[in-house]
Design an enzyme around this catalytic site. Structure first.
Site, PDB file in Angstrom:
ATOM      1  N   LYS A  44      42.162 -33.042  -8.496  1.00  0.00           N
ATOM      2  CA  LYS A  44      42.978 -31.911  -8.941  1.00  0.00           C
ATOM      3  C   LYS A  44      43.848 -32.360 -10.114  1.00  0.00           C
ATOM      4  CE  LYS A  44      46.182 -28.413  -7.057  1.00  0.00           C
ATOM      5  NZ  LYS A  44      46.885 -27.977  -5.846  1.00  0.00           N
TER       6      LYS A  44
ATOM      7  N   SER B  48      46.365 -23.292  -4.514  1.00  0.00           N
ATOM      8  CA  SER B  48      46.242 -23.621  -5.911  1.00  0.00           C
ATOM      9  C   SER B  48      45.092 -24.575  -6.223  1.00  0.00           C
ATOM     10  CB  SER B  48      47.548 -24.248  -6.395  1.00  0.00           C
ATOM     11  OG  SER B  48      47.790 -25.481  -5.725  1.00  0.00           O
TER      12      SER B  48
ATOM     13  N   SER C 146      47.793 -24.925  -0.232  1.00  0.00           N
ATOM     14  CA  SER C 146      46.979 -25.024  -1.442  1.00  0.00           C
ATOM     15  C   SER C 146      45.688 -25.804  -1.300  1.00  0.00           C
ATOM     16  CB  SER C 146      47.808 -25.624  -2.574  1.00  0.00           C
ATOM     17  OG  SER C 146      48.621 -24.638  -3.144  1.00  0.00           O
TER      18      SER C 146
END
Lengths: 487, 487
Positions: free
Chosen positions: B79, B154, B178
């Site tokens: 990420k 996210s 997330s």
């Protein structure tokens, strides 16, 4: 109307740890800009702080020195504000749960009284970087982040100080303690000791407090005294003329010797403190404190008292000799080789300190060791040289030590320059004879009763002997000869 | 079957038997990315050259018969809020669009040590704030099951690229759901470990007291394998738990005897999609069939979790994001000559709406006069929520709930309604507030063919247990059918 001042000081002291408070970077002073930085102290995205235990230990030492109370649990908090020298946009500090509170520092007032100044709190935090402005380039600011993350302790006093002089004495004492503990370099000019003051005045005898102002940017001990003096007088002038004191933050301008308003308190920052989530609560157990207590050095007051008792020194001498730990250490080292405390004290306070002052150096910069001074003093005692010559020899010892980095020993200098004191009676008698025969007029006057001329004869003899004649013997021989003439 | 469609455990076997090379695996992944990612937008940065180089190195290691790391040759997507040295770390934001991290996050360092191959940085909501990936400055990642739908957020890029075989493994971060919510919406496994089990060093902070790096994988075994590498004590993170490293794959097949399951009623109330509810309860039934006992439990503070979460996380956001000021790195607009305008324009133009909304909220809740009413109060409620879990875990070993109240919604469906969007996290934020581990495993699909996730939460450090239950469910439901190839 007579006014009195009420002053509280907030002192920031940089701790002498080898590495920074939250990362492993060096804290060395004077390195090239930004050479002592890493992602952590630069506040790069994703970094986390790790507390340096040494910094906590040093803080505890200070708390113990002022007899404050170390709290078992304390919390780091973020103080949020924007400034380029603050790379994270917040300073990791302590807020409502500081590391320690309470304690006091005792100052010696000029009239001989002692006064206890109470400490409110002592906490640990990180230093910010330094902005540097380039001349003639208004739009450019350079940043040096070497200072960023150097551990600081903030020592907040109660408003117990009632004059700039007391503030000066308090600050001096604080510095003395910090340096005895070897936890701060104590140099205001280099910025490793910084001081802000809260000042207010009130008519003498009144109980309530007046509105205070905060004075910052006082970069020297003298500066603190001057700035406070200035601000107090300014406040009194305002009150006398019927005005009101504004709550504001002021900056001292050392060159102009004036304070300038930085910002009004009304528009002061809301720092939005909250507990630092990246650090766990700081827990200091009693065992740790006791372990540190065992490493505590003798503090200035304790040492001064011991000097008075153990060495029978006058209070004044003890005070001067213990003013810094280095000086006191130097003196006590000297005593090992020359166990006459008062004579050694006279020389340290006289010659040694004068030398340091003239050369603007610290005792640790002196290459002459206590043992060297002791040897010089022994030469006086065994009459090899006179005290007067010893002072010249001392100068040379200090000079060679400082300038040529090859310090000469006392004996070496004495021998090389032929400074050995003349103690041979026959030799001195010859010189005395010469002086008397060259000054027969004066001899007559002396014999006629002008006894003051005796000193003149001594002087002449010493001059001829290039100072090397034993003064006591010169006196004796002169008296004898002049008596003979008398007869 | 193509290599990129295999799981890490399967590829590991093939590599061991020398039936494939790491370079072949890595190439297959990049081939898939080139084919799909123009539409999917899962990646912000590809690290193709370096990835292929490391794959070659690993192949050489294999050829030489050297000892290999536990993830040797396996592609991992990271990420874009986790730092990989020498690569962009944008956090999905314009303000860090040009920022290159000078260091590796601890998890990245450990992945590299185990010979994993880092293939790229995945798309995400800006600074991990969002539940739909629509807050990315680089445009939203898409759901591989339906490109008109959101992948969740996210960590939407990470979940989407795992689901669509553009990587084998991926790391995400979970502050309020997330990792789990996008895992649920993309039909993959997503684990948020116990707070402190995985080092946060190098994870760009969103809300430090809630952030935790997690795993996104094709199945539970891969998840356990990845967790075994990234979990462990790290002295660079002061909140890291001093807990021995272990191999989490070892416990997956331990029996399920004597495990009691709690079904918190508050997680099955109105607002929960009927199909999701059925699928989750079907999973519970599977466990009951195995002889596990289920109990209804009550978590009375559940409905306060969202409000509590948004007060605490925004407070931390307002401080954590203060460092993005244009002074040191990242975006700075041209032409500003005074500090205040530079700050203002940097942050106005550099941050997106959601980030700005949270900074403003957080600044407000920490402000003088509001701190007690919001931040301090939310901290108290956080303790109550923790206590709810403590109480529940006295009665049962773990809790089963839906991960998300709905399956993937359409792009733009909720973007203009932040409150509805915030409710996407309704089942996931509590685990972050309590610091406990939680995993989302696929448990079927709705009538539109969109994946549904089931969440298992356990007490602190119960990763072994929740992985074991997840492993069983996954095999009994065999829900990870291949994705419609239209994607």
């Amino acid at each position: 109307m007579e006014y009195e001042a009420i002053i509280g000081l907030e002192v920031h002291a940089q701790l002498l740890t080898e590495s920074k408070i939250f990362c492993g970077c060096s804290t060395k002073y004077g390195s090239p800009p930004n050479s002592q930085t890493c992602p952590v102290c630069l506040g790069m995205p994703g970094v986390l702080p790790v507390l340096n235990k040494k910094a906590v230990e040093y803080t505890i030492k200070m708390v113990l020195a002022v007899e404050g109370r170390v709290k078992e649990k304390s919390v780091f908090a973020r103080k949020n504000y924007f400034y380029p020298d603050l790379p994270k946009g917040y300073q990791i500090s302590q807020y409502d749960q500081p590391l320690a509170c309470g304690g006091f520092i005792e100052i010696d007032l000029p009239d001989g009284r002692k006064k206890k100044i109470k400490i409110t709190r002592i906490h640990l935090e990180e230093d910010a970087g330094k902005s540097m402005h380039i001349e003639n380039e208004d739009t450019k600011t350079l940043m040096d982040m070497n200072r960023c993350g150097i551990p600081l302790i903030e020592i907040v006093s109660q408003p117990d100080l009632s004059s700039p002089e007391e503030a000066y004495l308090y600050l001096g004492k604080l510095k003395q303690i910090l340096m005895y503990l070897r936890i701060c370099a104590g140099n205001m000019e280099e910025g490793n000791l910084r001081c802000d003051a809260n000042v207010s005045v009130r008519p003498k005898g009144e109980k309530g407090f007046g509105t205070s102002t905060e004075v910052k940017n006082m970069n020297s001990f003298k500066g603190v005294e001057k700035a406070l003096e200035y601000e107090i007088q300014k406040q009194i002038r305002i009150l006398e003329s019927g005005g009101k004191i504004e709550h504001e933050t002021l900056l001292w301008d050392e060159k102009k010797e004036k304070v300038f308003s930085m910002r009004a308190k009304e528009e002061s920052h809301d720092y939005r403190y909250f507990p630092e989530p990246d650090l766990v609560r700081l827990v200091i157990n009693q065992g740790w404190i006791e372990k540190i207590r065992k490493t505590m050095p003798e503090l200035p007051d304790q040492r001064e008292n011991r000097f008075i008792k153990e060495y029978n020194l006058p209070e004044y001498d003890a005070g001067v000799l213990t003013s810094s730990k280095d000086l006191a250490d130097w003196y006590e080292e000297g005593l090992k080789y020359y166990p006459n405390p008062k004579i050694l004290s006279n020389w340290v306070m006289g010659e040694v300190l004068r030398e340091l002052k003239e050369r603007r150096v610290e005792i640790r910069d002196l290459r002459m060791k206590p043992k060297d001074l002791a040897e010089l003093l022994k030469l006086i005692d065994d009459k090899t040289i006179s005290g007067k010559i010893a002072k010249d020899v001392f100068k040379e010892m200090a000079e060679t030590g400082l300038l040529m980095h090859t310090q000469k020993k006392a004996e070496e200098i004495v021998k090389k320059k032929g400074l050995v004191q003349v103690t041979d009676k026959a030799q001195i008698e010859i010189v005395v004879g010469k002086v008397l025969s060259e000054n027969q007029g004066s001899v007559k006057e002396y014999l006629a009763g002008k006894k003051k001329l005796f000193g003149f004869f001594v002087g002449e003899v010493m001059k001829k002997a290039k100072g090397k004649a034993n003064p006591k013997m010169v006196n004796e021989i002169l008296k004898e000869k002049l008596k003979i003439g008398d007869a | 079957m193509k290599l990129n469609q295999l799981k890490a455990t399967e590829l590991k076997e093939l590599l061991k038997k020398k039936e494939v090379s790491s370079l072949e695996i890595v190439s297959s992944v990049f081939k898939e990315i080139k084919c799909k990612d123009k539409d999917m937008n899962s990646f912000i940065t590809l690290i193709e050259e370096d990835a292929k180089k490391s794959a070659e190195k690993i192949d050489q290691k294999i050829a030489r018969g050297e000892k290999l790391g536990s993830l040797a040759g396996i592609p991992v997507a990271i990420k874009d809020n986790i730092c990989v040295k020498g690569n962009f770390c944008t956090c999905g934001s314009k303000i860090l669009e040009i920022f290159v991290s000078p260091y590796d996050a601890t998890v990245v360092e450990w992945l590299k040590k185990e010979d994993a191959v880092i293939i790229g940085k995945t798309n995400m909501d800006e600074f991990a704030m969002g539940s739909s990936n629509e807050n990315s400055y680089f445009g939203p990642a898409k759901n591989p099951y339906d490109l008109k739908r959101i992948p969740g957020g996210s960590s939407g890029g990470s979940s989407a690229c795992v689901a669509s075989d553009m990587t084998i493994l991926a790391l995400g971060s979970d502050t309020g759901g997330s990792v789990r919510q996008p895992a649920s919406l993309c039909g993959v496994v997503g684990l948020k470990p116990t707070y402190g089990l995985v080092s946060r060093y190098g994870l760009v902070a969103f809300a430090s007291s809630l952030d935790q790096i997690g795993c996104l994988t094709k199945d539970v075994k891969d998840c356990a394998m990845l967790l075994s590498v990234i979990a462990g004590y790290d002295r660079r993170d002061s909140t890291s738990i001093n807990f021995e490293k272990k191999d989490y794959t070892k416990f997956l097949e331990d029996g399920l005897k004597d495990i009691n399951i709690g079904i918190p009623e508050e997680y099955f109330e109105k607002g929960l999609d009927k199909e999701v509810r059925e699928a989750v309860l079907n999973g519970v039934k599977m466990l009951e069939k195995q002889g596990l006992k289920t109990f209804e439990v009550s978590m009375p503070h559940t409905d306060r979790a969202i409000a509590t979460y948004y007060v605490l996380c925004t407070a931390e956001v307002s401080s954590n994001l203060a460092r993005y000021d244009g002074a040191k790195y990242g975006f700075r607009p041209e032409g500003e000559s005074d500090l205040a305008s530079m700050y203002e324009r940097t942050r106005s133009e550099g941050f997106g709406d959601e980030v700005k909304r949270r900074i403003i909220l957080g600044t407000y809740v920490l402000s003088a006069g509001y701190y007690e009413a919001y931040y301090a109060k939310a901290q108290k409620v956080r303790t109550f929520i923790k206590e709810d879990f403590d109480q529940a875990f006295k009665k049962v070993d773990l809790l089963i709930t839906p991960t998300s109240s709905t399956t993937a919604f359409k792009l733009k469906e909720k973007i203009d309604d932040p409150l509805t969007m915030y409710l996407s996290d309704i089942y996931t934020t509590s685990a972050n507030l309590a610091g406990i581990p939680a995993i989302s495993v696929p448990c079927g699909k709705d009538s539109k063919g969109l994946p549904i996730g089931l969440q298992i939460m356990g007490p602190p450090l119960s990763e072994e247990l929740i992985l074991r239950i997840g492993y069983f469910l996954e095999r009994s439901l065999s829900s990870r059918s291949s994705i419609p190839k239209g994607a």
